[in-house]
Design a protein around this motif. Sequence first.
Motif, PDB file in Angstrom:
ATOM      1  N   ALA A  68      14.119 -40.667  39.590  1.00 45.75           N
ATOM      2  CA  ALA A  68      13.909 -41.893  38.321  1.00 45.75           C
ATOM      3  C   ALA A  68      15.203 -41.928  38.481  1.00 45.75           C
ATOM      4  N   MET A  69      16.184 -41.108  38.453  1.00 41.33           N
ATOM      5  CA  MET A  69      17.924 -41.272  38.486  1.00 41.33           C
ATOM      6  C   MET A  69      18.588 -41.847  39.369  1.00 41.33           C
ATOM      7  N   LYS A  70      18.086 -41.256  40.526  1.00 34.51           N
ATOM      8  CA  LYS A  70      18.345 -42.208  41.944  1.00 34.51           C
ATOM      9  C   LYS A  70      18.146 -42.550  41.772  1.00 34.51           C
ATOM     10  N   GLY A  71      16.894 -43.468  41.485  1.00 33.82           N
ATOM     11  CA  GLY A  71      16.059 -45.020  41.649  1.00 33.82           C
ATOM     12  C   GLY A  71      16.513 -45.517  41.198  1.00 33.82           C
ATOM     13  N   GLY A  72      17.087 -45.251  39.925  1.00 35.19           N
ATOM     14  CA  GLY A  72      17.619 -45.863  38.678  1.00 35.19           C
ATOM     15  C   GLY A  72      18.913 -46.484  39.329  1.00 35.19           C
ATOM     16  N   ALA A  73      20.050 -45.605  40.059  1.00 37.16           N
ATOM     17  CA  ALA A  73      21.617 -45.769  40.421  1.00 37.16           C
ATOM     18  C   ALA A  73      21.210 -46.298  41.805  1.00 37.16           C
ATOM     19  N   CYS A  74      20.238 -46.534  42.151  1.00 31.12           N
ATOM     20  CA  CYS A  74      20.759 -47.399  43.773  1.00 31.12           C
ATOM     21  C   CYS A  74      20.189 -48.728  42.199  1.00 31.12           C
ATOM     22  N   LEU A  75      19.225 -48.924  41.668  1.00 32.20           N
ATOM     23  CA  LEU A  75      19.381 -49.912  41.761  1.00 32.20           C
ATOM     24  C   LEU A  75      20.029 -50.931  40.644  1.00 32.20           C
ATOM     25  N   LEU A  76      20.919 -50.490  39.992  1.00 33.60           N
ATOM     26  CA  LEU A  76      21.475 -50.928  40.005  1.00 33.60           C
ATOM     27  C   LEU A  76      23.036 -50.631  40.907  1.00 33.60           C
ATOM     28  N   LEU A  77      23.909 -50.367  41.976  1.00 32.22           N
ATOM     29  CA  LEU A  77      23.887 -50.613  42.656  1.00 32.22           C
ATOM     30  C   LEU A  77      23.352 -51.942  43.579  1.00 32.22           C
ATOM     31  N   ILE A  78      22.412 -51.847  44.069  1.00 29.85           N
ATOM     32  CA  ILE A  78      22.314 -53.383  43.980  1.00 29.85           C
ATOM     33  C   ILE A  78      22.381 -54.707  43.068  1.00 29.85           C
ATOM     34  N   LEU A  79      22.069 -53.984  42.042  1.00 30.05           N
ATOM     35  CA  LEU A  79      22.247 -55.408  41.287  1.00 30.05           C
ATOM     36  C   LEU A  79      24.374 -55.257  41.136  1.00 30.05           C
TER      37      LEU A  79
END
Length: 358
Positions: A68-79
């Motif tokens: 979940a953390m990995k996915g959340g961090a990637c969402l933030l990077l895409i944003l």
Amino acid sequence: MAAAGEGGGGGGGSGSDLGPSTVSRRVKFASLGVLVVQNASLVLSIRYVRTLPGERFLPTTAVVMAEAMKGGACLLLILLQHRGSLRQTAVTLHEAVVGQFGDTLRLAVPSLIYTLQNNLQYVAISNLPAATFQLKILTTALFSVLLLGTSLSRLQWLSLALLFAGVALVQAEQVRAPPGGPPPPPGPPQSYAVGLAAVAASCLSSGFAGVYFERLLKTRGGSIWVRNVQLGAVGTAVGLAAMLAAEGSAVAALGFFYGYNPAVWAVVVNQAAGGLLVAVVVRYADNILKGFATALSILASTLASVHLFGFRPRGPFLAGTAMVLAAVYLYGRPRGGGGGEGRQQDGGAKSPSKDKGS
């Protein structure tokens, strides 16, 4: 393996020293170096938190949190890539997940295997003095040849065998109790057979999943952060299913965060960061070089054990260290003959990278 056309830093055409291939090479070696530190610290920290007496956290919950953390961090990077535009981020994710649904299904394969491997890693490290993952070196090379068409010279195969033997010697020394030393502190019961079985399954699954993911990244294209969101989404769902199947009753009785403390949270964050780092390494290097980085991290973690756990290196450890360093040198030697030298040296796939994302 220099990923041509890669890297967002190719914006100024001034000077060949900062060309795309040079930037890619720097990113490759920087990410490999950070991976050595990350792997060493992860093994040591998991070993520490899983062998402490007292309340033990449930490892399946840690796997879910890391995904979940990995996915959340990637969402933030895409944003951040879209300068904070939620609309553009949503369009990018919709195109990647729904518009390229076939790729999403393909990524479900390594995601499922990675989640299995992460659970097996906790089992292995909880039952062995050190996680003996040297088999992964050979399984990764084998899958690279079969799935990517990687061409390895005889010298490179020799270096892989030397690496395998060297890491085995290093870790055999970790298993051996120090003569005349203090008895190990009391802790939870351990099963060497269970640990070895978990290691064997983890190495086979990891070797296949790593090379399969590399193939998708380098032939299907796309941003590594979007790919990690796809991996994280499937991995979280699979991790939740595995948690309910294996430890559902314990989670219901004790709570999801039972046994969590700052050290456990550090392990979870480290594991999530490792997942992101591996994607960068696979994009700019390859899984075989990642295996060499893992081997060097084993040396680093063993040396750290001198101060942390009272480990005393002896002759076999020093011999194994010399073999690992010799293997790294031999694998990096260029082949005799001109064309394709850089590609062969890095152990990369024969087909050039098609992706443009970062």
